[in-house]
Design an enzyme around this catalytic site. Structure first.
Site, PDB file in Angstrom:
ATOM      1  N   SER A   1      10.873  -0.070  -1.958  1.00  0.00           N
ATOM      2  CA  SER A   1       9.650  -0.503  -2.627  1.00  0.00           C
ATOM      3  C   SER A   1       9.704   0.012  -4.058  1.00  0.00           C
ATOM      4  O   SER A   1      10.507   0.905  -4.377  1.00  0.00           O
ATOM      5  CB  SER A   1       8.423   0.072  -1.920  1.00  0.00           C
ATOM      6  OG  SER A   1       8.393   1.485  -2.082  1.00  0.00           O
TER       7      SER A   1
ATOM      8  N   ASN B   1      10.939  -6.339   8.870  1.00  0.00           N
ATOM      9  CA  ASN B   1      10.824  -5.131   8.041  1.00  0.00           C
ATOM     10  C   ASN B   1      10.152  -3.995   8.794  1.00  0.00           C
ATOM     11  O   ASN B   1       9.073  -4.172   9.363  1.00  0.00           O
ATOM     12  CB  ASN B   1       9.969  -5.419   6.809  1.00  0.00           C
ATOM     13  CG  ASN B   1      10.596  -6.416   5.866  1.00  0.00           C
ATOM     14  OD1 ASN B   1      11.652  -6.972   6.141  1.00  0.00           O
ATOM     15  ND2 ASN B   1       9.947  -6.640   4.743  1.00  0.00           N
TER      16      ASN B   1
ATOM     17  N   ASN C   1       9.097   0.111   8.199  1.00  0.00           N
ATOM     18  CA  ASN C   1       9.001   1.240   7.290  1.00  0.00           C
ATOM     19  C   ASN C   1       8.250   2.406   7.935  1.00  0.00           C
ATOM     20  O   ASN C   1       8.812   3.462   8.217  1.00  0.00           O
ATOM     21  CB  ASN C   1       8.306   0.780   5.991  1.00  0.00           C
ATOM     22  CG  ASN C   1       8.197   1.889   4.969  1.00  0.00           C
ATOM     23  OD1 ASN C   1       8.902   2.883   5.045  1.00  0.00           O
ATOM     24  ND2 ASN C   1       7.296   1.740   4.018  1.00  0.00           N
ATOM     25  N   THR C   2       6.966   2.199   8.209  1.00  0.00           N
ATOM     26  CA  THR C   2       6.110   3.292   8.703  1.00  0.00           C
ATOM     27  C   THR C   2       6.681   3.972   9.949  1.00  0.00           C
ATOM     28  O   THR C   2       6.582   5.193  10.093  1.00  0.00           O
ATOM     29  CB  THR C   2       4.696   2.740   9.002  1.00  0.00           C
ATOM     30  OG1 THR C   2       4.230   2.047   7.833  1.00  0.00           O
ATOM     31  CG2 THR C   2       3.728   3.859   9.330  1.00  0.00           C
TER      32      THR C   2
ATOM     33  N   ASP D   1       7.162 -10.713  -4.784  1.00  0.00           N
ATOM     34  CA  ASP D   1       5.897 -10.896  -4.074  1.00  0.00           C
ATOM     35  C   ASP D   1       4.859 -11.465  -5.045  1.00  0.00           C
ATOM     36  O   ASP D   1       4.144 -10.739  -5.713  1.00  0.00           O
ATOM     37  CB  ASP D   1       5.430  -9.554  -3.503  1.00  0.00           C
ATOM     38  CG  ASP D   1       4.121  -9.673  -2.746  1.00  0.00           C
ATOM     39  OD1 ASP D   1       3.528 -10.780  -2.740  1.00  0.00           O
ATOM     40  OD2 ASP D   1       3.681  -8.670  -2.165  1.00  0.00           O
TER      41      ASP D   1
ATOM     42  N   ASP E   1      11.762  -4.415  -2.136  1.00  0.00           N
ATOM     43  CA  ASP E   1      10.680  -4.830  -1.228  1.00  0.00           C
ATOM     44  C   ASP E   1       9.388  -5.017  -2.031  1.00  0.00           C
ATOM     45  O   ASP E   1       9.015  -4.144  -2.818  1.00  0.00           O
ATOM     46  CB  ASP E   1      10.514  -3.703  -0.182  1.00  0.00           C
ATOM     47  CG  ASP E   1       9.606  -4.080   0.963  1.00  0.00           C
ATOM     48  OD1 ASP E   1       9.514  -5.284   1.278  1.00  0.00           O
ATOM     49  OD2 ASP E   1       8.996  -3.173   1.556  1.00  0.00           O
ATOM     50  N   HIS E   2       8.730  -6.136  -1.854  1.00  0.00           N
ATOM     51  CA  HIS E   2       7.468  -6.421  -2.566  1.00  0.00           C
ATOM     52  C   HIS E   2       7.571  -6.189  -4.063  1.00  0.00           C
ATOM     53  O   HIS E   2       6.762  -5.469  -4.663  1.00  0.00           O
ATOM     54  CB  HIS E   2       6.310  -5.581  -2.005  1.00  0.00           C
ATOM     55  CG  HIS E   2       5.947  -5.998  -0.626  1.00  0.00           C
ATOM     56  ND1 HIS E   2       5.216  -7.137  -0.358  1.00  0.00           N
ATOM     57  CD2 HIS E   2       6.254  -5.456   0.569  1.00  0.00           C
ATOM     58  CE1 HIS E   2       5.078  -7.269   0.951  1.00  0.00           C
ATOM     59  NE2 HIS E   2       5.707  -6.267   1.538  1.00  0.00           N
TER      60      HIS E   2
ATOM     61  N   GLY F   1       5.732  -5.725   8.270  1.00  0.00           N
ATOM     62  CA  GLY F   1       4.852  -4.936   9.142  1.00  0.00           C
ATOM     63  C   GLY F   1       5.397  -4.765  10.540  1.00  0.00           C
ATOM     64  O   GLY F   1       4.665  -4.814  11.524  1.00  0.00           O
TER      65      GLY F   1
ATOM     66  N   GLY G   1       1.870  -0.826   8.153  1.00  0.00           N
ATOM     67  CA  GLY G   1       1.314   0.405   8.712  1.00  0.00           C
ATOM     68  C   GLY G   1       0.927   0.211  10.172  1.00  0.00           C
ATOM     69  O   GLY G   1       1.308  -0.780  10.805  1.00  0.00           O
TER      70      GLY G   1
HETATM   71  P1  13P Z   1       5.645  -1.269   8.281  1.00  0.00           P
HETATM   72  O1  13P Z   1       5.481  -0.064   7.396  1.00  0.00           O
HETATM   73  O2  13P Z   1       4.374  -1.650   8.953  1.00  0.00           O
HETATM   74  O3  13P Z   1       6.766  -1.109   9.238  1.00  0.00           O
HETATM   75  O4  13P Z   1       5.988  -2.503   7.333  1.00  0.00           O
HETATM   76  C1  13P Z   1       7.174  -2.499   6.602  1.00  0.00           C
HETATM   77  C2  13P Z   1       7.255  -3.655   5.671  1.00  0.00           C
HETATM   78  O5  13P Z   1       6.827  -4.744   5.957  1.00  0.00           O
HETATM   79  C3  13P Z   1       7.913  -3.441   4.375  1.00  0.00           C
HETATM   80  O6  13P Z   1       7.829  -4.553   3.570  1.00  0.00           O
END
Ligand code: 13P
Length: 287
Positions: A49, A229, A231-232, A105, A84-85, A208, A178
């Site tokens: 990101s 994707n 991340n969290t 994005d 990312d984004h 997400g 998240g």
């Molecule tokens: P999460 O943090 O919900 O896994 O989403 C990650 C994401 O979509 C990064 O672009």
């Protein structure tokens, strides 16, 4: 060598599996993800990101670190380094710095402006052999201070953006970044099917990925999602393992304060999370 995400995603779409994008924050994250991908013979996309890029001191540092690791760890599986984004300016900076893939994005712009900026970036990426992801219908939740409301994308707008020649398309289908709230309605497969009908062969991206139940992930893949994707979930796994280490007082035993020891359980937890996702997504052995 870094590769564009195009070939790996087209293969994933044809083979009915998805390639994971795992976001990186630092050396431990990057190393854990690359080692897991290599061990499982899975293609992988490292997501960065703009906030994480800044944290790691800039995109050039990220490119240097990742390229160095590919060589030193003797990574043979396909790896894409992806913004990312990204903002319009961020995408240009990453292209300049040596990323192999970017996401623009433009979902918060009026559609005409999203189209104009995407068109320009598609041309630059095509000329350089990089992949480019676009987004229609903003993904909910909060990421690096950018808050989306979790819309369902308009399939006609998806078609308009897909026709600009992007490599892959992120369409909002009720997914959010998240943790999902308890009253989350789930993914809108109706929207996903409608988008797929409009865009045809274009690999679709599901943002997400954290906390989406396995059956929904599988159904999304069967309907054309080829990139997911996450991340969290890696962050939570790292946090949990690090907390356990400290709560058990291990940082106070011997040389347990050494960062190489202190961060090791968290790194192992990231590996386990990445492995679980690659197995769920079906990308194991596909490199
Ligand atoms: P999460 O943090 O919900 O896994 O989403 C990650 C994401 O979509 C990064 O672009």
């Amino acid at each position: 060598m870094l590769v564009s995400a195009k070939e790996m995603l087209n293969k994933a779409r044809d083979g009915k599996y998805a390639v994971g994008q795992f976001n990186i924050n630092n050396l431990e994250w990057t190393k854990a993800i690359l080692q897991t991908a290599e061990e499982l013979k899975s293609p992988v996309i490292l997501g960065v990101s703009e906030g994480a890029g800044k944290y790691m001191t800039g995109y050039k540092t990220v490119v240097g670190m990742v390229k160095g690791m590919l060589e030193e760890l003797k990574i043979t599986v396909p790896v894409a380094l992806h913004l990312d984004h990204g903002s319009y300016e961020g995408a240009k900076a990453c292209i300049e710095a040596g990323f192999s893939s970017v996401m623009f994005d433009g979902s918060h712009y009026p559609i005409d402006e999203n189209v104009a900026k995407t068109t320009e970036l598609v041309k630059i990426c095509n000329d350089k052999g990089l992949s480019i992801e676009a987004e229609v219908g903003s993904i909910g939740g909060e990421e690096d201070g950018v808050v989306g409301m979790g819309e369902c994308a308009d399939p006609k707008e998806c078609k308009m953006i897909a026709d600009l020649g992007v490599t892959m398309l992120a369409a909002g289908i009720g997914n959010i970044h998240g943790k999902y709230p308890d009253n989350w309605a789930g993914l809108s497969f109706e929207t996903l099917e409608a988008v797929k009908n409009e865009v045809g062969d274009m690999p679709l991206v599901l943002h997400g990925g954290t906390g989406i139940p396995a059956d929904m992930i599988k159904k999304a893949i069967s309907l054309g999602v080829a990139k997911i994707n996450v991340n969290t979930e890696c962050q939570l796994a790292f946090q949990e393992a690090t907390r356990k280490y400290i709560e058990a007082g291990k940082d106070k035993e011997g040389k347990g304060f050494d960062p190489r020891k202190l961060l090791a359980p968290g790194a192992e937890a990231i590996k386990a999370t990445v492995k679980e996702k690659m197995e769920l997504f079906g990308s194991v052995g596909k490199a």
